[in-house]
Design an enzyme around this catalytic site. Structure first.
Site, PDB file in Angstrom:
ATOM      1  CG  HIS A 129      -1.768  -1.258   1.346  1.00  0.00           C
ATOM      2  ND1 HIS A 129      -2.076  -1.965   2.318  1.00  0.00           N
ATOM      3  CD2 HIS A 129      -2.916  -1.521   0.572  1.00  0.00           C
ATOM      4  CE1 HIS A 129      -2.870  -2.651   2.115  1.00  0.00           C
ATOM      5  NE2 HIS A 129      -3.320  -2.619   1.055  1.00  0.00           N
ATOM      6  CD  GLN A 173     -13.517  -6.606  -1.712  1.00  0.00           C
ATOM      7  OE1 GLN A 173     -13.819  -5.403  -2.073  1.00  0.00           O
ATOM      8  NE2 GLN A 173     -12.386  -7.121  -2.226  1.00  0.00           N
ATOM      9  N   GLY A 182      -2.487  -2.439  -7.058  1.00  0.00           N
ATOM     10  CA  GLY A 182      -1.335  -3.118  -6.890  1.00  0.00           C
ATOM     11  C   GLY A 182      -1.677  -4.435  -8.192  1.00  0.00           C
ATOM     12  CE  LYS A 222      -1.376 -10.817  -3.067  1.00  0.00           C
ATOM     13  NZ  LYS A 222      -2.521 -10.765  -2.661  1.00  0.00           N
ATOM     14  CG  ASP A 223      -5.173  -8.341  -5.301  1.00  0.00           C
ATOM     15  OD1 ASP A 223      -5.184  -9.359  -4.995  1.00  0.00           O
ATOM     16  OD2 ASP A 223      -4.988  -7.327  -4.320  1.00  0.00           O
ATOM     17  CD  GLN A 234      -9.037  -5.612  -6.557  1.00  0.00           C
ATOM     18  OE1 GLN A 234      -9.426  -6.386  -5.823  1.00  0.00           O
ATOM     19  NE2 GLN A 234      -7.994  -4.961  -6.182  1.00  0.00           N
ATOM     20  CB  SER A 279      -4.276  -7.363   4.429  1.00  0.00           C
ATOM     21  OG  SER A 279      -4.264  -6.160   3.795  1.00  0.00           O
ATOM     22  NE  ARG A 280      -8.218 -13.202   2.592  1.00  0.00           N
ATOM     23  CZ  ARG A 280      -9.045 -12.475   1.731  1.00  0.00           C
ATOM     24  NH1 ARG A 280      -8.276 -11.842   0.824  1.00  0.00           N
ATOM     25  NH2 ARG A 280     -10.276 -12.406   1.908  1.00  0.00           N
TER      26      ARG A 280
HETATM   27  O1  PAF Z   1      -7.758  -4.748  -3.087  1.00  0.00           O
HETATM   28  C1  PAF Z   1      -8.425  -4.446  -2.446  1.00  0.00           C
HETATM   29  O2  PAF Z   1      -7.991  -4.126  -1.149  1.00  0.00           O
HETATM   30  C2  PAF Z   1     -10.063  -4.333  -2.607  1.00  0.00           C
HETATM   31  O3  PAF Z   1     -10.375  -5.351  -3.358  1.00  0.00           O
HETATM   32  C3  PAF Z   1     -10.466  -3.088  -3.140  1.00  0.00           C
HETATM   33  C4  PAF Z   1      -9.721  -2.790  -4.410  1.00  0.00           C
HETATM   34  C5  PAF Z   1      -9.932  -1.805  -2.205  1.00  0.00           C
HETATM   35  C6  PAF Z   1     -11.944  -2.891  -3.181  1.00  0.00           C
HETATM   36  O4  PAF Z   1     -12.465  -3.262  -1.977  1.00  0.00           O
END
Ligand code: PAF
Length: 290
Positions: free
Chosen positions: A34, A58, A144, A146-147, A150, A183-184
């Protein structure tokens, strides 16, 4: 750092903000990944807002939502120490008030991999990201790699809905042993933490094969699978959800152009995902566009 807790406060703040305005959407548990997003945003924008909202839409299982790490006080201190201009931290009931009945349905890049394992997940991501972009109207929003899936889903949604925000992306930030910051990771016990870097190790082996000239997705994913299977034979405890080589934008099986080799494994109850980008035309970089 200004604290904003309602959509109205966010809108008012953004209306008066010095441009360019950047937002960094997060679900908190702020880590180095982050921070790199914040730094990139600060290098390109005059005003930077971090949003922190653990988005129930989500999460599939309630258990996953309930156990998601929460550390608002530390997060707020860290973000303030990095000179973030404002933190948006709304209550769930303000984002999804009684009677809320709207969802953005995403298809295409949302369907495979995470889409199969976590039905509805990307609709939830798309809905909250769209709300944040509509409420704040930023010039740039930062995510990022990483996802990676997404990111592809968000880029597709922003393009389809013609939302006038640039989606900016930064490379995955990793710990010394290769594990991507997430975070996980805070939820992993010490044995799981020791095993977790195997995912990146396997993806990196696939990437090496690609860079060595291999172009057959079955061979490339096979190389990665073999690293995981060998680790299991040595006693590492995890299961494999998927390992796939897909087109970087469409997330469909790769045939040419830039690719993503992505994987997900489960260590006990904790699921970790990661990916590496396989750049066919060597035009990698922060502002690579479609
Ligand atoms: O990547 C994340 O932390 C979440 O999926 C996001 C983009 C903040 C949406 O809740």
């Amino acid at each position: 750092m200004e604290l904003l807790s309602t959509p109205k406060q966010l809108m008012a703040y953004c209306r008066n903000a010095t441009r360019p305005l950047g937002i960094v959407p997060t679900m908190g548990s702020i880590h180095q990944g982050h921070i790199e997003l914040v730094k990139q945003a600060q290098s390109e924008c005059d005003t930077v807002i971090v949003t922190l909202f653990i988005n129930p839409l989500q999460f599939g299982e309630e258990k996953d939502f309930d156990s998601y790490p929460r550390s608002i006080n530390e997060d707020s201190e860290v973000l303030s120490s990095y000179g973030v201009d404002a933190l948006y931290f709304p209550e769930t009931s303000l984002i999804y008030p009684d009677g809320f009945s709207t969802s953005i349905n995403v298809y295409g890049p949302a369907l495979p991999m995470e889409g199969l394992t976590r039905p509805g997940h990307f609709d939830g991501v798309a809905t909250i990201v769209a709300k944040l972009l509509i409420n704040s109207g930023p010039d740039n929003a930062y995510f990022g790699r990483k996802d990676g899936q997404q990111l592809a889903v968000i880029k597709r949604m922003v393009k389809d809905l013609e939302i006038p925000t640039n989606i900016r992306e930064i490379d995955t930030v990793r710990e010394a042993d290769g594990l991507a910051y997430s975070s996980r990771n805070n939820l992993l016990n010490s044995n799981q933490r020791l095993a977790a870097p195997i995912l990146y190790e396997s993806l990196s082996a696939g990437k090496m094969a690609f860079e060595g000239g291999e172009r057959n997705p079955l061979v490339i994913t096979g190389v990665a699978f073999e690293i995981l299977e060998a680790a299991k034979r040595k006693g590492l405890l995890f299961t494999i959800d998927y390992l796939e080589m897909v087109d970087l934008m469409s997330m469909m099986p790769w045939s040419s152009g830039d690719a993503m080799l992505a994987g997900a494994i489960r260590l006990g109850d904790i699921r970790i995902i990661d990916n590496v980008i396989l750049v066919e035309n060597n035009i990698d970089g922060i502002s690579r566009e479609e």
